[in-house]
Design an enzyme around this catalytic site. Structure first.
Site, PDB file in Angstrom:
ATOM      1  N   GLY A  47      42.939  54.508  45.255  1.00 57.23           N
ATOM      2  CA  GLY A  47      44.049  55.201  45.884  1.00 57.23           C
ATOM      3  C   GLY A  47      45.367  54.538  45.568  1.00 57.23           C
ATOM      4  O   GLY A  47      45.425  53.383  45.134  1.00 57.23           O
ATOM      5  N   GLN A  52      53.856  51.805  46.760  1.00 54.88           N
ATOM      6  CA  GLN A  52      53.335  50.900  45.730  1.00 54.88           C
ATOM      7  C   GLN A  52      54.013  51.109  44.378  1.00 54.88           C
ATOM      8  O   GLN A  52      53.897  50.251  43.504  1.00 54.88           O
ATOM      9  CB  GLN A  52      51.827  51.061  45.578  1.00 54.88           C
ATOM     10  CG  GLN A  52      51.054  50.533  46.774  1.00 54.88           C
ATOM     11  CD  GLN A  52      49.580  50.726  46.568  1.00 54.88           C
ATOM     12  OE1 GLN A  52      49.041  51.787  46.865  1.00 54.88           O
ATOM     13  NE2 GLN A  52      48.932  49.711  46.035  1.00 54.88           N
ATOM     14  N   CYS A  89      43.066  46.047  46.559  1.00 52.60           N
ATOM     15  CA  CYS A  89      44.313  46.822  46.515  1.00 52.60           C
ATOM     16  C   CYS A  89      44.946  46.671  45.141  1.00 52.60           C
ATOM     17  O   CYS A  89      44.938  45.566  44.567  1.00 52.60           O
ATOM     18  CB  CYS A  89      45.262  46.290  47.595  1.00 52.60           C
ATOM     19  SG  CYS A  89      46.845  47.118  47.665  1.00 52.60           S
ATOM     20  N   LEU A  90      45.500  47.753  44.627  1.00 57.00           N
ATOM     21  CA  LEU A  90      46.155  47.708  43.322  1.00 57.00           C
ATOM     22  C   LEU A  90      47.362  46.780  43.314  1.00 57.00           C
ATOM     23  O   LEU A  90      47.743  46.275  42.259  1.00 57.00           O
ATOM     24  CB  LEU A  90      46.578  49.116  42.897  1.00 57.00           C
ATOM     25  CG  LEU A  90      45.441  50.099  42.647  1.00 57.00           C
ATOM     26  CD1 LEU A  90      45.998  51.482  42.322  1.00 57.00           C
ATOM     27  CD2 LEU A  90      44.519  49.607  41.545  1.00 57.00           C
ATOM     28  N   HIS A 131      43.320  52.701  54.391  1.00 61.69           N
ATOM     29  CA  HIS A 131      44.029  51.738  53.551  1.00 61.69           C
ATOM     30  C   HIS A 131      45.356  52.330  53.068  1.00 61.69           C
ATOM     31  O   HIS A 131      46.409  51.686  53.165  1.00 61.69           O
ATOM     32  CB  HIS A 131      43.136  51.355  52.361  1.00 61.69           C
ATOM     33  CG  HIS A 131      43.752  50.403  51.404  1.00 61.69           C
ATOM     34  ND1 HIS A 131      43.338  49.096  51.306  1.00 61.69           N
ATOM     35  CD2 HIS A 131      44.735  50.555  50.484  1.00 61.69           C
ATOM     36  CE1 HIS A 131      44.046  48.484  50.358  1.00 61.69           C
ATOM     37  NE2 HIS A 131      44.907  49.358  49.854  1.00 61.69           N
ATOM     38  N   GLU A 132      45.311  53.568  52.561  1.00 57.07           N
ATOM     39  CA  GLU A 132      46.518  54.178  52.002  1.00 57.07           C
ATOM     40  C   GLU A 132      47.520  54.571  53.094  1.00 57.07           C
ATOM     41  O   GLU A 132      48.726  54.401  52.914  1.00 57.07           O
ATOM     42  CB  GLU A 132      46.162  55.382  51.124  1.00 57.07           C
ATOM     43  CG  GLU A 132      45.301  55.049  49.931  1.00 57.07           C
ATOM     44  CD  GLU A 132      45.814  53.921  49.051  1.00 57.07           C
ATOM     45  OE1 GLU A 132      47.049  53.737  48.943  1.00 57.07           O
ATOM     46  OE2 GLU A 132      44.986  53.211  48.457  1.00 57.07           O
ATOM     47  N   HIS A 135      49.484  51.621  54.005  1.00 59.91           N
ATOM     48  CA  HIS A 135      50.575  51.355  53.056  1.00 59.91           C
ATOM     49  C   HIS A 135      51.846  52.095  53.470  1.00 59.91           C
ATOM     50  O   HIS A 135      52.954  51.573  53.311  1.00 59.91           O
ATOM     51  CB  HIS A 135      50.199  51.795  51.640  1.00 59.91           C
ATOM     52  CG  HIS A 135      49.557  50.737  50.820  1.00 59.91           C
ATOM     53  ND1 HIS A 135      50.173  49.555  50.505  1.00 59.91           N
ATOM     54  CD2 HIS A 135      48.340  50.703  50.227  1.00 59.91           C
ATOM     55  CE1 HIS A 135      49.361  48.823  49.746  1.00 59.91           C
ATOM     56  NE2 HIS A 135      48.239  49.498  49.580  1.00 59.91           N
TER      57      HIS A 135
END
Length: 172
Positions: A47, A52, A89-90, A131-132, A135
């Site tokens: 995701g 981000q 996480c990216l 998670h997203e 963010h």
């Protein structure tokens, strides 16, 4: 469409709350398209939230294995159960930690046509949604890590999570 750079941990924008999308416009569609291209161009992805890539808007794209999901102004309306598992996480490439999340999540959102829909999820997809959405509120997975450590995939080294949290809170 253009693939964007994913901001790494420590970038102050990752700790800011994203603003709602007032209307689904051509700019919103371009943002979605750019985010999808960025997501699929990245190894180990599930995701991506707009902050981000440096955009403080409440937009998320995900593919947790069953196809693309796009969320505009997502709002979690119910959660139940619990799961504890590894999460990454990216914006923290190569690192992961154990995080407790709800196991079932219902989210209300807009699609790219500006239509409201509800998505019910469980397991890994529920984890990804939480998670997203975090963010979008300036919350990072390291804020939820259950033990004291992040783990580096390649080297198997442990990093104290409090050191990482202190670093990610700089500039707030």
């Amino acid at each position: 469409m253009a693939s964007k750079q994913i901001l790494p941990f420590g970038e102050p924008i990752l700790r800011k709350k994203a603003k709602p999308v007032d209307a689904v416009t051509p700019a919103t569609i371009k943002l979605l398209d750019d985010m999808v291209e960025t997501l699929y161009a990245t190894d180990g992805r599930a995701g991506l939230a707009a902050p981000q890539i440096g955009i403080l808007r409440r937009v998320v794209v995900m593919d947790c294995g069953d196809g693309l999901i796009e969320l505009i102004n997502p709002e979690i309306v119910s959660m139940s159960g619990e799961q504890l598992g590894p999460e990454a996480c990216l914006s923290f490439p190569g690192y992961w930690g154990y995080v407790k999340r709800a196991n079932q999540v219902k989210v209300k959102s807009l699609n790219r046509q500006g239509e409201e829909f509800t998505l019910e999820s469980e397991g890994y997809l529920a984890r990804c949604i939480q998670h997203e959405v975090d963010h979008l509120d300036g919350i990072l997975f390291v804020d939820h890590v259950r033990d004291q450590w992040l783990y580096h995939e390649a080297t198997k080294r442990k990093v104290a999570v409090m050191d990482v949290i202190r670093l990610t809170n700089q500039g707030m």
